[in-house]
Design a protein around this motif. Structure first.
Motif, mmCIF file in Angstrom:
data_model
loop_
_atom_site.group_PDB
_atom_site.id
_atom_site.type_symbol
_atom_site.label_atom_id
_atom_site.label_comp_id
_atom_site.label_asym_id
_atom_site.label_seq_id
_atom_site.Cartn_x
_atom_site.Cartn_y
_atom_site.Cartn_z
ATOM 1 N N GLU A 5 6.309 23.202 32.879
ATOM 2 C CA GLU A 5 6.262 21.792 33.518
ATOM 3 C C GLU A 5 5.262 21.281 34.226
ATOM 4 O O GLU A 5 4.480 22.138 34.863
ATOM 5 C CB GLU A 5 7.704 21.524 34.278
ATOM 6 N N GLN A 31 6.547 16.468 32.426
ATOM 7 C CA GLN A 31 6.797 17.158 31.265
ATOM 8 C C GLN A 31 7.963 18.094 32.057
ATOM 9 O O GLN A 31 7.518 18.921 32.585
ATOM 10 C CB GLN A 31 5.618 17.785 30.846
ATOM 11 N N PRO A 32 9.369 17.978 31.578
ATOM 12 C CA PRO A 32 10.281 18.915 32.303
ATOM 13 C C PRO A 32 10.101 20.274 31.572
ATOM 14 O O PRO A 32 9.559 20.490 30.477
ATOM 15 C CB PRO A 32 11.431 18.211 32.040
#
Length: 148
Positions: A5, A31-32
């Motif tokens: 992430e 961005q997980p």
């Protein structure tokens, strides 16, 4: 390429003085972990208005080659650029814009969260570094404008 992430934030409107800066725009891209999707949140201050207005978040695939290449290029650029010292002292890139990147292997930020305007930096980028920072800003704008 950043693994896992990460999150980045671009703010336009970082220079101030006696009064804190008035941001014109703030973009956050996240961005997980274990996700194929970038979350893009935007807040824009329309001309002549006093405050930012949130825009509904959008989601784009981070696996599309062009998107992945842009993120990789941005990450590579930021790893090489200096930041002002002390933090928040001066807008050393001259674009009234800050970028903050956070991932497990890179913490990078120019301009303090409250903006710049507290004096002079002891660090000054070269013309080439200024051009790279401009490219980094352009990449973030390109990601924000994507419609996938």
């Amino acid at each position: 390429m950043p693994v896992g992430e990460y999150s980045l934030r671009l703010q336009n409107g970082i220079t101030g003085g006696f009064a804190p800066p008035t941001p014109n725009a703030i973009y956050t891209i996240t961005q997980p972990l274990n996700s194929d999707t970038l979350t893009i949140a935007s807040s824009i201050r329309p001309a002549g208005t006093p405050s930012l207005q949130d825009i509904a978040p959008k989601f784009i695939s981070s696996k599309i080659d062009h998107t992945a290449a842009l993120v990789e290029e941005l990450y590579g650029i930021l790893k090489t650029l200096p930041t002002e010292s002390p933090p928040g002292s001066e807008d050393i890139y001259g674009l009234d814009t800050s970028i903050a990147w956070g991932s497990d292997d890179l913490q990078w930020m120019n301009g303090a969260p409250g903006g710049c305007g507290g004096g002079s930096s002891t660090v000054h980028p070269t013309a080439e570094e200024k051009a790279k920072f401009k490219r980094a800003v352009d990449i973030v704008h390109e990601l924000v404008e994507k419609d996938e």
